[in-house]
Design a protein around this motif. Sequence first.
Motif, short mmCIF file in Angstrom:
data_model
loop_
_atom_site.label_atom_id
_atom_site.label_comp_id
_atom_site.label_asym_id
_atom_site.label_seq_id
_atom_site.Cartn_x
_atom_site.Cartn_y
_atom_site.Cartn_z
N GLY A 153 6.13 -10.38 7.02
CA GLY A 153 5.57 -9.19 6.39
C GLY A 153 5.63 -8.04 7.36
O GLY A 153 5.67 -8.24 8.58
N PRO A 197 3.66 -4.60 8.23
CA PRO A 197 2.54 -3.66 8.02
C PRO A 197 2.95 -2.20 8.03
O PRO A 197 2.34 -1.37 7.34
N THR A 240 2.99 -11.37 9.95
CA THR A 240 3.47 -10.00 10.03
C THR A 240 4.22 -9.71 11.32
O THR A 240 4.02 -10.38 12.34
N GLN A 241 5.05 -8.70 11.24
CA GLN A 241 5.66 -8.13 12.43
C GLN A 241 4.54 -7.52 13.28
O GLN A 241 3.45 -7.24 12.78
N PHE A 280 -2.27 -2.64 9.27
CA PHE A 280 -2.43 -4.03 8.78
C PHE A 280 -3.38 -4.08 7.59
O PHE A 280 -3.10 -4.75 6.59
N PHE A 328 -1.64 -2.84 4.56
CA PHE A 328 -0.69 -3.85 4.11
C PHE A 328 -1.41 -4.99 3.39
O PHE A 328 -0.96 -5.44 2.32
N ARG A 329 -2.51 -5.44 3.95
CA ARG A 329 -3.27 -6.53 3.33
C ARG A 329 -3.76 -6.12 1.94
O ARG A 329 -3.74 -6.92 1.00
N ILE A 349 -2.49 -14.25 5.33
CA ILE A 349 -1.69 -13.24 6.03
C ILE A 349 -2.10 -13.24 7.50
O ILE A 349 -3.26 -12.95 7.82
#
Length: 304
Positions: free
Chosen positions: A151, A153, A182-183, A191, A194-195, A207
Amino acid sequence: MHILDIFDANPTTFSFEFFPPKTDKASADLFENIARLQELQPSFVSVTYGAGGSTRERTHDLIVRIQQQTNLTAVSHLTCVCHSEPELTGILERYASSGIENILALRGDPPRTLENYDPKADAFQFAEQLVRFVRSRPASDTRGFGVGVAGFPEGHPGTPNRREEMDNLKRKVDAGADYICTQLFFCNDDFYDFRERCDLAGIRVPILAGIMPITSRETMMRMFELALGARVPAKLLRAIDRCADNEAVSKVGVHWATEQCRDLLDNQVRGLHFYTLNRSDATRRIYENLGAKDSLALVARRPA
């Protein structure tokens, strides 16, 4: 241990990533660092995969060695790049026979040193296809291989449309992914956003947050070149600019990563995934800064 059992047993996971060594000496040094990090009782460790065959065999050897000579759970990266379906089948059969149960399925970056590379010659062009393939193969566990996916972010570099990006991620999860790793990132707000986007897209798997402390100016410049988590906050850049040498840079980088982890734990992150660069010192210092001798103590200190 299968990744699903790891998530069932751990409210927060703590994992480390290594890359395969290129020489015998590097291999010996890496195993020394793995042994040291073993004391921190990570939930699992993962090993990256070289594009175009540059380090693939070493990845396989290292994964099997970790599985057989340590008490760690090993997760192998696997990419679509430069692979036929029979090659992928052979890799997965070797892993299954060695007791390896978990794969991180990635599209992979085009090899920089391989001329005339044609992605259409690969068996799969997208990670979603690789996830389906891995899930279709038998493993030592009756549930099949545990599968993770990547993933981003800060947004996927190849998909500027974030709605399209989340649709692609949802397809990977629907294909059978058990979790997202994630990256790396340096701003926790990226983050959390993104979450939340994952939640809005109906993505319900764990995640894990990717963390990499900056330990030298050279490391930071290399990170920029590879476009890995390249959005470094101005506040962090200013602190690094004040440093007289790399020892000071490392202290700043570890402090920043420590505060990232502290905030992520306070906000119920499902897991922390440390990009170790094959070293143990920075990760150990982060644990110490958080007031813990191992990952179990970190979970114990997490707010209810």
